[in-house]
Design an enzyme around this catalytic site. Structure first.
Site, PDB file in Angstrom:
ATOM      1  CD  GLU A   1      43.084 -44.774-100.747  1.00  0.00           C
ATOM      2  OE1 GLU A   1      42.675 -45.879-100.318  1.00  0.00           O
ATOM      3  OE2 GLU A   1      42.364 -43.753-100.814  1.00  0.00           O
TER       4      GLU A   1
ATOM      5  CG  ASN B   1      37.185 -45.441-104.538  1.00  0.00           C
ATOM      6  OD1 ASN B   1      37.314 -46.653-104.580  1.00  0.00           O
ATOM      7  ND2 ASN B   1      37.057 -44.777-103.388  1.00  0.00           N
ATOM      8  CD  GLU B   2      34.340 -47.235-101.076  1.00  0.00           C
ATOM      9  OE1 GLU B   2      34.226 -46.369-100.204  1.00  0.00           O
ATOM     10  OE2 GLU B   2      34.700 -48.406-100.841  1.00  0.00           O
TER      11      GLU B   2
ATOM     12  CE1 TYR C   1      39.085 -52.967 -97.434  1.00  0.00           C
ATOM     13  CE2 TYR C   1      37.209 -51.642 -98.114  1.00  0.00           C
ATOM     14  CZ  TYR C   1      38.560 -51.924 -98.158  1.00  0.00           C
ATOM     15  OH  TYR C   1      39.393 -51.162 -98.946  1.00  0.00           O
TER      16      TYR C   1
ATOM     17  CD  GLU D   1      38.681 -49.816-101.982  1.00  0.00           C
ATOM     18  OE1 GLU D   1      38.343 -49.752-100.781  1.00  0.00           O
ATOM     19  OE2 GLU D   1      38.811 -48.810-102.713  1.00  0.00           O
TER      20      GLU D   1
ATOM     21  CD  GLN E   1      44.859 -49.160 -99.428  1.00  0.00           C
ATOM     22  OE1 GLN E   1      45.937 -48.609 -99.600  1.00  0.00           O
ATOM     23  NE2 GLN E   1      43.717 -48.473 -99.327  1.00  0.00           N
TER      24      GLN E   1
END
Ligand code: AHR
Length: 532
Positions: free
Chosen positions: A56, A201-202, A281, A336, A385
């Site tokens: 990103e 995204n999200e 996460y 992610e 990432q």
């Protein structure tokens, strides 16, 4: 006390100490784990895209980590660091998700093409200048240099359908349209391949705070009009379209999956998706407060316990998907995942800089094994990432580069890319620390494209080694070789000054009559290949 009595007493205490030492060391050493693999049985394909990366526009993820510019004294090819390219080639990165993350829903592709770039701010990540020097052509050049494929996330939050459809035409058209000519004039006459397309995204959060119903309506329009024109991607190699999916296990996330998948169950010819994304996460509490190094066994056990929740989360959302898509046409793409810790003291706010320890290597192995066990539904994942951000593969500082423990796990797992899952049976035992109790051993096996049987075994226990008796049926196991990754401490890290504190080492294994014995060091990740 007489002299004789005191000598006797001393001898007695010595004997007790000796007995204690013998008992403790035999407890520590004799922990045999029986693992059985039947190479004649097979499961789903372990898609190479499970080993995807995420890059990103965030902190030093792109600028400094990949892009240094053609005039930099750091060795580069058209502005892209040669050392980073070399390291990434070695782990066979199947795809790179770009340009975000939250950044994607504020990214306007035209800012990043042509001789004059538009300079903007990056409000999501530290409010710094975004020079847009690294745009479509630079990303595709990078993808090409590392031998990977592009996973491009379009701006569904603050962009328009036309903007996204123009971007795809710009990248993929093979006929002489105005956008195709513009791409050629900017240096790339041949159409680019866009393997995977992210539809926002999200969108339930940084991507626009949408309800699932609102997102669904918008996403359907995007899937209809954002087309891939690459002639080589029409019949085979078609672009996968990934809808935004859940970000947790609570009701709002199950509602989200339910809404998208229910609609998919009734979808018509004019829209469709090939994947649903999921973000998860390992963070334990928010804002991230765990240290990425300089921690002890409490934080080790707690983080690893928490990371195993990935399994339940996959099961929960897969069950909803199964209701509407029993044939598993739509993949669950965990695009992610990884450990998210307190950012390093002194680092720029919002740059998400953290170290990467042996704990992260074990965390990576446990998650990759979970994905492999769900390979029939989970057909893609992108660790967050790739460079200098969160649980990265590589850390850089100006001209210096260091490979993290997580990088080494990804390298050890290369043979699992596009392999075929083989079931393993074993008793995983228990590792207990304070209030935390978790499986002590994890194992996963697959038949590689090279015809070998590959077995991964993780010993989570930070103190006890494990003797493994591995029985292999369905093949005449004759030769075996392997590598083990471990280090002195649970929080051992690689630094620019000491880059080899956590690196895999060859181990000796014996294969005889379908049996293999090996000793796993405490807190270790081991991959063995078995040939007949
Ligand atoms: O990876 C960092 C951020 O985490 C991403 O931009 C966002 O999608 C997620 O919340």
């Amino acid at each position: 006390m007489s002299v004789a009595k005191s000598i006797l007493l001393r001898l007695y205490s010595l004997a007790l100490v000796f007995l204690g030492i013998t008992l403790v060391s035999s407890f520590l050493l004799a922990q045999t784990v029986q693992i059985s693999v039947d190479a004649s049985k097979s499961g789903a394909k372990i898609d190479r895209n499970l080993f995807g990366q995420f890059a990103e526009h965030l902190g030093y993820g792109i600028y400094g980590g990949i892009w240094v510019g053609p005039d930099s004294p750091i060795p580069n090819t058209r502005g892209i660091r040669n050392d980073v390219v070399g390291a990434l080639k070695a782990i066979h990165v199947p795809n790179v998700r770009w340009p975000g993350g939250c950044f994607a829903d504020e990214y306007h592709w035209r800012d990043g093409i042509g001789p004059k770039r538009v300079v903007r701010l990056n409000p999501n990540w530290g409010g710094v200048i975004e020079p847009d020097t690294f745009g479509t052509h630079e990303f595709m050049d990078f993808i090409d240099q590392i031998g990977s494929e592009a996973y491009v996330s379009v701006n569904l939050g603050s962009g328009t359908v036309k903007e996204a459809s123009d971007w795809l035409e710009y990248m993929t058209a093979g006929q002489a349209t105005t956008l195709e000519q513009e791409r050629a004039a900017n240096g790339h006459p041949a159409p680019y391949k866009v393997a995977i397309l992210g539809l926002g995204n999200e969108s339930w959060d940084c991507g626009g705070n949408m309800t699932p119903e609102y997102y669904l309506d918008r996403m359907k329009v995007f899937t209809r009009f954002v087309r891939n024109y690459n002639p080589a991607q029409q019949d085979k190699d078609q672009m996968q379209k990934i809808a935004v999916g859940p970000g947790g296990s609570e009701q709002r996330w199950t509602d989200w999956t339910e809404t998208i998948m229910k609609a998919y169950g009734q979808h018509t010819w004019s829209w469709g998706i090939s994947g649903l994304s999921m973000h998860n996460y390992t963070v334990v509490k928010w804002p991230p407060a765990f240290k990425s190094f300089g921690f002890g066994e409490d934080e080790y056990a707690q983080i690893l316990k928490s990371t195993l929740e990935m399994d339940d989360l996959i099961k929960k959302h897969s069950a909803i998907m199964d209701k509407y898509d029993p044939e598993k046409k739509v993949a669950l793409i965990v695009d992610e995942w990884g450990g998210w810790y307190e950012q390093l003291p002194g680092s720029h706010r919002g740059f998400l800089v953290q170290q990467n320890s042996l704990r992260d290597a074990i965390l990576a192995a446990l998650n990759l094994n979970i994905f492999a066990r769900h390979a029939d539904r989970v057909r893609g994942a992108n660790i967050a990432q790739m460079i200098n951000v969160l649980q990265s593969m590589i850390l850089t500082e100006k001209e210096k580069m260091v490979l993290t423990p997580t990088y080494h796990v990804f390298k050890m797992y290369v043979p699992f890319q596009d392999s075929t899952f083989v079931p393993v049976t074993f008793k995983n035992g228990t590792y207990k620390h304070g209030d935390f109790s978790l499986p002590r051993v994890d194992a996963m096996a697959a038949k590689g494209k090279d015809g070998k049987l590959w077995v991964e075994i993780t010993n989570v226990d930070p103190s006890r080694p494990a003797e493994v008796d591995l029985s292999v049926a369905g093949m005449n196991a004759k030769a075996a070789s392997g590598e083990m990754l471990t280090a002195a401490k649970v929080d051992s890290v690689n630094t620019f000054e000491a880059p080899n504190s956590v690196v895999p080492k060859a181990i000796s294994t014996k294969a005889q009559g379908g049996k293999l014995t090996l000793t796993l060091a405490p807190k270790s990740v081991t991959v063995v290949s078995i040939e007949q």
